[in-house]
Design an enzyme around this catalytic site. Structure first.
Site, mmCIF file in Angstrom:
data_model
loop_
_atom_site.group_PDB
_atom_site.id
_atom_site.type_symbol
_atom_site.label_atom_id
_atom_site.label_comp_id
_atom_site.label_asym_id
_atom_site.label_seq_id
_atom_site.Cartn_x
_atom_site.Cartn_y
_atom_site.Cartn_z
ATOM 1 N N ASP A 1 0.842 -1.201 0.000
ATOM 2 C CA ASP A 1 0.000 0.000 0.000
ATOM 3 C C ASP A 1 0.877 1.250 0.000
ATOM 4 O O ASP A 1 2.049 1.193 0.386
ATOM 5 C CB ASP A 1 -0.886 0.016 1.250
ATOM 6 C CG ASP A 1 -1.837 -1.165 1.276
ATOM 7 O OD1 ASP A 1 -2.119 -1.713 0.192
ATOM 8 O OD2 ASP A 1 -2.282 -1.537 2.373
HETATM 9 N N1 URA Z 1 -1.251 -5.903 3.927
HETATM 10 C C1 URA Z 1 -1.737 -4.640 3.883
HETATM 11 O O1 URA Z 1 -2.776 -4.352 4.431
HETATM 12 N N2 URA Z 1 -1.008 -3.733 3.219
HETATM 13 C C2 URA Z 1 0.167 -3.986 2.615
HETATM 14 O O2 URA Z 1 0.792 -3.094 2.032
HETATM 15 C C3 URA Z 1 0.650 -5.306 2.675
HETATM 16 C C4 URA Z 1 -0.074 -6.255 3.339
#
Ligand code: URA
Length: 240
Positions: free
Chosen positions: A103
């Site tokens: 993310d």
């Molecule tokens: N899980 C999430 O919620 N975000 C990420 O970036 C990776 C795993």
């Protein structure tokens, strides 16, 4: 392929450094020291050394990046800076892409490559490649919630997660999480299923790769030969 391009493609250095190193006499081709980079190299046939060490030609490029906050794991984006924008133009060649997603506000280990076949294999759900994340949460995770987390949770869209691992530290509001799958916002949604919230998330490992602590946020380096062969042979399922 030109000598400077060859040195970039083999992960020795960037193009501008390659040119300087060739002029400085740090590169040999078949035992000779060329004066400029304007020399054609036949990959696999010509013997090249860089700063005294043999240069091994690789068809693909593999990069480890320490992803900072605020950049997106995409090849291009109309609004945000992407992980590829963090690479110099001669390294950010056509075909390079992030292997998997983090993310925008998640930090840490990101593999970038132009080897689509290997990336596909590593990302395939049946490969079960393990990924370890350091997390902090708004509220402490109770032992009971940790058990539910490890058994697999039902997310808000009805998806049943595979068993995962959670190791609590400190007051229970931080620790390590290991997943063997990678659904959209998975960890955030798993914590939400426990009426909790992720406040910090950093990926520390991806299969056999571990984030190099010498890399500051936003910095990158080529994978070593050992890391590449560990990735290539990483066909087996990771065990939790
Ligand atoms: N899980 C999430 O919620 N975000 C990420 O970036 C990776 C795993």
């Amino acid at each position: 392929m030109r000598l400077d391009k060859f040195l970039v493609a083999t992960g020795c250095c960037t193009r501008s450094v390659a040119k300087k190193q060739v002029r400085a006499g740090a590169v040999t081709v078949n035992g000779q020291v060329p004066k400029t980079s304007d020399v054609n190299i036949y990959e696999g046939a010509d013997a090249v050394t860089y700063c005294g060490a043999p240069v091994v030609y690789r068809k693909y490029t593999y990069i480890m990046l320490n992803k900072p906050e605020g950049v997106v794991s995409a090849t291009e984006d109309g609004r945000d800076k992407t992980v590829l924008d963090l690479l110099p133009p001669d390294v950010r060649t056509r075909g390079m892409f992030p292997c998997g997603r983090l993310d925008k506000n998640t930090l840490g280990l990101m593999l970038l490559t132009d080897n689509g076949e290997l990336a596909h294999k590593l990302l395939a759900p049946k490969s079960h490649v393990g990924k370890v994340y350091k997390f902090k949460s708004k509220f402490p995770v109770s032992e009971a919630d940790a058990k539910r987390f490890e058994g697999g949770l039902t997310l808000e869209d009805g998806y049943e997660t595979k068993p995962a691992k959670i190791e609590l530290m400190g007051a229970g509001d931080e620790g390590l999480i290991t997943l063997v799958e990678g659904k959209y916002h998975q960890i955030k949604r798993m914590l939400e299923a426990l009426d909790n919230k992720i406040t910090y998330l950093e990926r520390l490992s991806f299969g056999p790769l571990t984030l190099d602590t010498a890399l500051d946020r936003g910095q990158w380096r080529y994978l070593t030969a050992e890391e590449i062969s560990a990735l290539e042979s990483h066909g087996q399922k990771d065990k939790l």
